[in-house]
Design an enzyme around this catalytic site. Sequence first.
Site, PDB file in Angstrom:
ATOM      1  N   LYS A  79       2.155   8.310   2.829  1.00 45.30           N
ATOM      2  CA  LYS A  79       2.167   6.960   2.243  1.00 45.30           C
ATOM      3  C   LYS A  79       1.670   5.957   3.281  1.00 45.30           C
ATOM      4  O   LYS A  79       2.043   6.056   4.459  1.00 45.30           O
ATOM      5  CB  LYS A  79       3.601   6.635   1.815  1.00 45.30           C
ATOM      6  CG  LYS A  79       3.764   5.349   1.028  1.00 45.30           C
ATOM      7  CD  LYS A  79       5.231   5.177   0.637  1.00 45.30           C
ATOM      8  CE  LYS A  79       5.466   3.966  -0.255  1.00 45.30           C
ATOM      9  NZ  LYS A  79       6.886   3.827  -0.646  1.00 45.30           N
ATOM     10  N   SER A 154       7.371   2.929  -5.516  1.00 43.36           N
ATOM     11  CA  SER A 154       6.156   2.503  -4.877  1.00 43.36           C
ATOM     12  C   SER A 154       5.315   3.635  -4.266  1.00 43.36           C
ATOM     13  O   SER A 154       4.137   3.428  -3.997  1.00 43.36           O
ATOM     14  CB  SER A 154       6.497   1.496  -3.778  1.00 43.36           C
ATOM     15  OG  SER A 154       7.234   2.105  -2.748  1.00 43.36           O
ATOM     16  N   SER A 178      11.800   4.604  -4.622  1.00 43.28           N
ATOM     17  CA  SER A 178      10.347   4.713  -4.465  1.00 43.28           C
ATOM     18  C   SER A 178       9.805   6.106  -4.162  1.00 43.28           C
ATOM     19  O   SER A 178       8.592   6.302  -4.175  1.00 43.28           O
ATOM     20  CB  SER A 178       9.859   3.745  -3.385  1.00 43.28           C
ATOM     21  OG  SER A 178       9.781   2.444  -3.906  1.00 43.28           O
TER      22      SER A 178
END
Lengths: 488, 98
Positions: A79, A154, A178
């Site tokens: 990420k 996310s 997330s």
Amino acid sequence: MRELVGRPYHEIRPRLGKDLSVRELVDAYLENIARLDGQVRAYLTVSADQARAQARELDDRLARGEPLPPLAGVPVAVKDNLCTRGVRTTCGSRILEPFVPPYDATAVQRLREAGAVLLGKTNLDEFAMGSSTENSGFFATRNPWRLDHVPGGSSGGSAAAVAAGEALAALGSDTGGSIRQPASLCGVVGLKPTYGRVSRYGLVAFASSLDQIGPLSLDVRDCALVLQAICGRDPHDSTSVDLPVPDFVASLEAGVRGVRVGVPAEFFGEGLQPEVRQAVLEAVRVLEGLGARVEEVALPTLEYALPTYYLIACAEASSNLARYDGVAYGYRSPRAHDLYTLYARTRAEGFGPEVKRRIMLGTFALSEGYYEGFYKKAQQVRTLVRRDFDRCFQTVDVLATPTSPVAGFRLGERTADPLQMYLADVYTIPVNLAGLPGISVPCGFVEGLPVGLQLVGRPFEEATVLRVAYAYEQATEWHRHRCPLLRA
Amino acid sequence: MRITPEVVERVARLSRLELTEEERATFASQLSSILEYFARLDRLRTEGVEPTSHAIRVTNVFRPDEVTPSLPVEAVVAMAPQAHEGFVVVPRVLEAEE
């Protein structure tokens, strides 16, 4: 080499150094990224050259007869809020668009040391603030199962990458769901470890009392393997705890006979999609059939967890994000003429609307006259949420709930109403408030969209959570499904 | 809870965010409805409840006072939007004396 893609690592590993090289495995993934990422848009940056160089180096080590490190050759995606040395780290934000970190996050460094190969950096909601990846400052990622749907967020880029065979495993971060929510929406496994289990050094801070880094993978065994590599005390993060890290893989097969599974009624009430409810309750019946003891428990503070979370997370974010001022790194506004406009215009031009909204909300909650009523109140309710969980864990070993109230939603469907978007995390947020380990595993489909089962354990009992998840997974076939895009 | 554009402007200044007229109006209405939803917390009695700042107990963590290597200055300054001879350049902070 297409047949290599979308298979769990534990199936691939025995072939490495025999009929398969790391280079071939990494190339297969890079080719699949080239084939599919134009549609999925999981990656912000693909570091193909570095990946190939790393693969060559691993193959050389194999050729010299060196032992295989635990994650040798695993093509991983990270990420883009985790710092990667020499590879741009944007956090999904224009304000960090030019940022190339001079160091690796500890979790990334540990993956590299374990032999994993970094393919690139995945898209996210800006500063990890969002539940659909639509808040990215660059573009929206799509759900590989249905391209007109969101992948969740996310860590939507990480989840979509694993689901589409664009990475074998990935790292995400989870502040209010997330990792678990996008794992649920993309039909992969995602685990948020206990607060303190994984070092956050090099993770761009959002809400420091809640953030945790964790793995996303195709199945529970791979999840345990990646988790094993990233856990443990790090002198660079004073909140990482000095506790022994058990062998997560070794305890996977212990079964669930006699394990007590709690089902909190509040998680099955209003707002839950009926088909999701049905799939999750069916999953609980599967666990019962395997010998688990199921009982109903109560978490009456659930309805207060969401506002509590947003007050705390936004307050912490408003403080953490004060560092983006255009001075030492990142974007700087060309329209600044003094120090105030340097700050205020850099931030006005660099941050997107959701980040601004949360900074404002957090600053408001901490400001004079409102602190007692909002921030302190939220911290007190956080205590009550934690007590609810403590009470549950006196009588049960894990909790089973839906991960997300709906199987998914369309791009654009919730962007106009921030509150509707916040509700996407209603079942994952309480787990962060209490700092507990939680996992999402696939447990069904609704109209071609995956459904996730969330399992939550006591602090530092990731091994129990993984073991129950593994028992469920092995008794079902959901984790073997691959999205039509990957099969095409 | 009603958030006026004036409150938004005050909070924006504290946050070092320059907002447009349109953003002020949008945030005023959005923050109002979010805070209205959050007001449900008032239904819970919390007198005497200890606030939780971290899910795990974190007390002071010490390390030996020994010098360890840090990032080289050049690498750090290289990240700055504007730099000059090893320093980060910013707009003038103090008024020039006439």
